[in-house]
Write an enzyme that holds these catalytic residues in place. Sequence first.
Site, mmCIF file in Angstrom:
data_model
loop_
_atom_site.group_PDB
_atom_site.id
_atom_site.type_symbol
_atom_site.label_atom_id
_atom_site.label_comp_id
_atom_site.label_asym_id
_atom_site.label_seq_id
_atom_site.Cartn_x
_atom_site.Cartn_y
_atom_site.Cartn_z
ATOM 1 N N ARG A 1 31.807 11.195 44.136
ATOM 2 C CA ARG A 1 32.689 11.916 42.588
ATOM 3 C C ARG A 1 32.189 10.500 41.910
ATOM 4 N NH1 ARG A 1 38.731 12.675 44.072
ATOM 5 N NH2 ARG A 1 39.051 14.630 44.926
ATOM 6 N N LEU B 1 44.825 7.020 48.139
ATOM 7 C CA LEU B 1 44.197 6.916 49.104
ATOM 8 C C LEU B 1 45.105 5.315 48.817
ATOM 9 C CD1 LEU B 1 41.360 6.390 51.717
ATOM 10 C CD2 LEU B 1 40.871 4.820 49.469
ATOM 11 N N GLY C 1 43.109 17.253 44.135
ATOM 12 C CA GLY C 1 43.938 17.407 45.721
ATOM 13 C C GLY C 1 43.804 18.303 46.657
ATOM 14 N N GLN D 1 44.384 8.829 35.764
ATOM 15 C CA GLN D 1 44.291 10.578 36.332
ATOM 16 C C GLN D 1 44.203 10.559 38.245
ATOM 17 O OE1 GLN D 1 42.828 14.060 34.376
ATOM 18 N NE2 GLN D 1 42.518 13.003 32.520
ATOM 19 N N HIS E 1 49.913 13.230 42.390
ATOM 20 C CA HIS E 1 50.459 14.101 42.491
ATOM 21 C C HIS E 1 51.334 14.964 44.238
ATOM 22 C CE1 HIS E 1 47.254 16.593 41.801
ATOM 23 N NE2 HIS E 1 48.053 17.287 43.106
ATOM 24 N N GLN F 1 47.015 24.823 42.678
ATOM 25 C CA GLN F 1 47.256 23.589 40.861
ATOM 26 C C GLN F 1 46.948 24.461 40.157
ATOM 27 O OE1 GLN F 1 46.396 21.808 39.640
ATOM 28 N NE2 GLN F 1 46.558 19.643 40.721
ATOM 29 N N GLY G 1 50.193 20.323 38.688
ATOM 30 C CA GLY G 1 49.536 18.751 37.542
ATOM 31 C C GLY G 1 50.642 18.069 38.277
ATOM 32 N N CYS H 1 38.180 24.962 23.636
ATOM 33 C CA CYS H 1 38.337 24.819 21.729
ATOM 34 C C CYS H 1 40.170 25.089 22.222
ATOM 35 C CB CYS H 1 37.538 25.275 21.199
ATOM 36 S SG CYS H 1 37.353 25.927 19.961
#
Length: 565
Positions: A207, A277, A59, A266, A270, A136, A495, A413
């Site tokens: 995107r 949109l 965002g 996803q 938030h 964020q 998040g 990892c």
Amino acid sequence: MTQSQGQDPRLDTSRTIRAPHGTTLRAKSWLTEAPLRMLMNNLDPDVAEHPHALVVYGGIGRAARNWACFDKIVEVLERLEDDQTLLVQSGKPVGVFPTHKNAPRVLIANSNLVPHWANWEHFNELDKQGLMMYGQMTAGSWIYIGSQGIVQGTYETFVAVAKKHFAGEAKGRWVLTGGLGGMGGAQPLAATMAGFSMIAVECDESRIDYRLRTGYVDKKATTLEEALAIVKESDTPVSVGLLGNAADVFAELVERNITPDVVTDQTSAHDPLNGYLPQGWSMAYAAEMRQQDESTVVKAAKQSMAVQVKAMLELQSRGAATLDYGNNIRQMALEEGVENAFDFPGFVPAYIRPLFCEGIGPFRWAALSGDPEDIYKTDQKVKELIPDNPHLHNWLDMARERIQFQGLPARICWVGLKDRERLGQAFNEMVKNGELKAPIVIGRDHLDSGSVASPNRETEGMMDGSDAVSDWPLLNALLNTAGGATWVSLHHGGGVGMGFSQHSGMVICCDGTEDASARIARVLHNDPATGVMRHADAGYDIAKQCAAQQGLDLPMLNEELSKLK
């Protein structure tokens, strides 16, 4: 930099920021060069979503409050001594204070509001006045590494979904999701790595094109029919970026009686003002309305989220394995009257929490040299030090083969308490003996076992009911500061948005020195140990076993732990 009157101080289309590579320092030591390079790396156009606006991902997750603040942070880091600490308040450098060589070089607090005022309305007012910035998680804490940063966690989740719902067999099955931003963009690659096909709905065509260029998505479609055909006709796992509105597409699948095997989302739900949109709106119209009538945008976005969540619930009732992937879309739908919005689980309690109980989470590192060979050498070192984990080895092999580096070469990892310090010490030794061309920085997502309180995501459904207790990330940040992390951050709202999370981050520089070795011993043990502590305190047996095996001193549990050794 000077801004003309009326110009947004956060926007500068003339600048391209990239982190320096090589061994020539702009700062006075690697301990200050490291945050300088990682700040710049966050704004590399190959890394950030909207670098000209200082937006990294999620965002409006920014790396600095405005360009004047960015320039001043850079200036201070270039002159900062190894016994000084820079304080950054919501993306603005506010003070340099004397500390000592083992203290953090930078301490960051982003987006923190007194709880009564911790909502988007109050934040947006402060943001418009230039008094605050949304950090964020890894945007404002300068350790974002592009979509790779969430690929393994998403991969681990999809593997767990396959085990739980499909006897471990993902072949011939497909996932429906929405969002291909900085976080969501990891989903298609993670899905195909785990053996699933995927249709990912995204309203911003640029995107989709970006994920195509960087290898995170395989195909693009402009209609649902086209996307379904690509998935149906492929003999191997394939990912499709579908141009469209997630609420529209999810609802259309319900109407057409087409049920995916797995459903998630996803989008940047938030942040209803900037991240989602509304149905029937164009991107241009939404941008215009954000300037004219914020409340109308928020209401329309949340109404569309409600439509999407209703569709997700219906698909769940028809047999789809449905999960919330941590963007708070269930909460937004609940506020719009979808009373059963939380009937599908979040991904952490459903699939990830056992890992958190052992301090296992998104450990990541970046090569300050800019040389990919440094990462490949560390990949090999991980395999040498953890020889008996074929799943981890498989991940490292797939990552090397399929993940393109964005900005400074980096690796994610998932490892835990018993391995993080060992790996950090090994990397530091590799710098010391010249195996690596320059120092390595080690950090993590704030989504980790002991560093976040987020009742609708990481701490959803804690067995003792402590979902909303945010003492834990505060203690984590304090302990990492005391231990000597190179920089430490404490954020709010990452998040899941304002009012719904508090979380902390740390980064430590492996510069090959004995001092670094001592700091690594403290930080890379203590940081995951707080996660084991937090889950043991909540009553999880796996965490208690890990605490006993690793010799943690937990005063209220020591008698019980002594019987588990």
